[in-house]
Motif scaffolding. Structure first.
Motif, short mmCIF file in Angstrom:
data_model
loop_
_atom_site.label_atom_id
_atom_site.label_comp_id
_atom_site.label_asym_id
_atom_site.label_seq_id
_atom_site.Cartn_x
_atom_site.Cartn_y
_atom_site.Cartn_z
N ARG A 4 -5.08 1.91 -2.60
CA ARG A 4 -5.02 1.88 -1.34
C ARG A 4 -3.36 1.99 -0.23
O ARG A 4 -2.44 2.17 -1.09
N PRO B 129 -6.24 0.63 7.53
CA PRO B 129 -5.90 1.05 5.70
C PRO B 129 -6.96 2.12 5.63
O PRO B 129 -8.36 2.20 5.95
N GLU C 172 -8.68 3.21 1.48
CA GLU C 172 -8.95 3.03 0.29
C GLU C 172 -9.57 3.73 -0.36
O GLU C 172 -10.33 4.57 0.20
N LEU D 34 -1.92 3.42 3.38
CA LEU D 34 -2.06 3.05 5.38
C LEU D 34 -1.53 4.54 5.74
O LEU D 34 -0.94 5.44 5.19
N ALA E 183 1.09 -1.49 -0.07
CA ALA E 183 -0.18 -0.13 -0.29
C ALA E 183 1.00 1.19 0.07
O ALA E 183 2.27 1.20 0.26
#
Length: 386
Positions: free
Chosen positions: A144, A109, A111, A146, A18
């Motif tokens: 994606r 996460p 997204e 973090l 990510a």
């Protein structure tokens, strides 16, 4: 500022990746490991102290509870006072930096897709609007990332502040709506000082400059006191958007022009009134969002003072709004401030003072309590020598 770089970790025997996203410019943890509701707070604390970032896969509310548990463990060892206020200040900042670093190791996460930003965790709140305000529009394609839970919570909290606004007595209780990363006028004494000075000693109602406007609150106060034209300057893109939005909400956009400029407006025009509320503490910001508090090398303060004489109309005044907290912390002396005013070709015409009303001023557990308890915020009325 958004820092993005590839982040990779192993989960269930598979490689995952990510983008690492950080508005504070924090570094990607050296190691990443998946974590969920089964992880104990003690084990999590050991891992983050060892430099392992925890990629959360469990319940969102459980992640917030874990973050609180980590904070309690960090706070078991508060900073020790130094032999003098300056040392205490630096120890407190080092401790705050360590605290932020450890708490920033719990990651969630983030997204993007057709519906915008989303956190794919159980019981996660809707985050699209808040993230769009802080990070900009969601990318067109799926992505994606973090992000530290601590940062995401700050983004969500700032969005609530933006929606609700902050009531400003000097504007008759109307509200200023701050954005993420823009200093909120919750410390109202500096706004009240400008309002008081404008009511009592306004040198002209023709034109004023508001240097480093932030949310635009001081420009709005001046416009409401009858200043026909206010030119508000700012360099930060979020603050520029925020100020323009606020002056429009308050219906003073016919009087206030918000421009992108470093300190003074371009063009060399002189104004009868120039107002500046620079960051009050001469220290290096550890993150972009701290630039409203820390003025590294007193750059903004010195730039304002050094350029003021050339931008004041004859008989005009510069209003410098500045706390003396730095003096109580041993970071600047009153003599240094007065010497800089004099060497810039300026003289002090008068001063208005106010005591702070924010909660930290009464917090005896704050390592900087003695300095905050003695703090005074002043509006210095400055004129050209001779």
């Amino acid at each position: 500022m958004t820092t993005q770089q590839p982040a990779r970790w192993t989960e269930d025997g598979r490689e995952h990746s990510a983008h690492w996203r950080s508005e504070s410019g924090a570094r990607l943890p050296a190691r990443l490991a998946p974590a969920d509701d089964r992880l104990s707070a003690d084990r999590a604390f050991k891992l983050v102290c060892e430099g392992t970032g925890l990629v959360w896969r469990g319940d969102f509310h459980q992640a917030r509870q874990l973050l609180q548990a980590l904070a309690r463990r960090v706070e078991r060892k508060p900073p020790k006072p130094g032999a003098e206020p300056r040392e205490t200040f630096h120890r407190a900042r080092q401790w705050q930096s360590r605290r932020a670093g450890l708490l920033g190791m719990l990651l969630v996460p983030l997204e993007t897709g057709p519906e915008g930003y989303a956190v794919p965790l159980r019981r996660a709140p809707a985050v699209h609007e808040a993230c769009a305000q802080a990070y900009g529009p969601a990318p067109a394609g799926a992505e994606r990332s973090l992000v530290a839970l601590r940062e995401l919570d700050a983004v969500l909290s700032a969005h609530q502040w933006q929606l609700r606004g902050v009531a400003v007595p000097a504007l008759g209780g109307e509200r200023i709506h701050p954005r993420y990363g823009v200093f909120s006028p919750v410390r109202g004494e500096y706004v009240d000082l400008v309002a008081r000075a404008a009511d009592e000693q306004l040198p002209s109602r023709e034109l004023a400059f508001d240097i480093g406007t932030g949310t635009g609150v001081l420009s709005a106060v001046l416009a409401r006191r009858g200043v026909a034209r206010v030119v508000a300057t700012e360099t930060d893109e979020r603050a520029l958007d925020c100020a323009r939005e606020n002056v429009s909400r308050l219906r003073v956009d016919d009087a206030v022009e918000v421009v992108s400029a470093d300190l003074f407006p371009p063009g060399g025009t002189r104004a009868p009134l120039v107002v500046c509320n620079p960051p009050w503490v001469p220290a290096k910001p550890s993150a972009p969002v701290e630039r409203a508090v820390y003025d590294h090398g007193s750059r903004m303060l010195h730039g304002f003072l050094d350029g003021l004489a050339e931008r004041l109309a004859p008989g005009g005044e510069g209003w410098l709004v500045l706390s003396d907290l730095a003096e109580h912390l041993g970071l600047r002396t009153r003599e240094e401030l007065l010497d800089r005013i004099a060497s810039s070709g300026l003289r002090v015409l008068g001063r208005l003072d106010a005591r702070p009303r924010h909660p930290k001023a009464a917090d005896a557990g704050d390592p900087l309590h003695a300095a905050r308890d003695a703090e005074v915020t002043s509006l210095w009325r400055l004129g050209v020598q001779g």
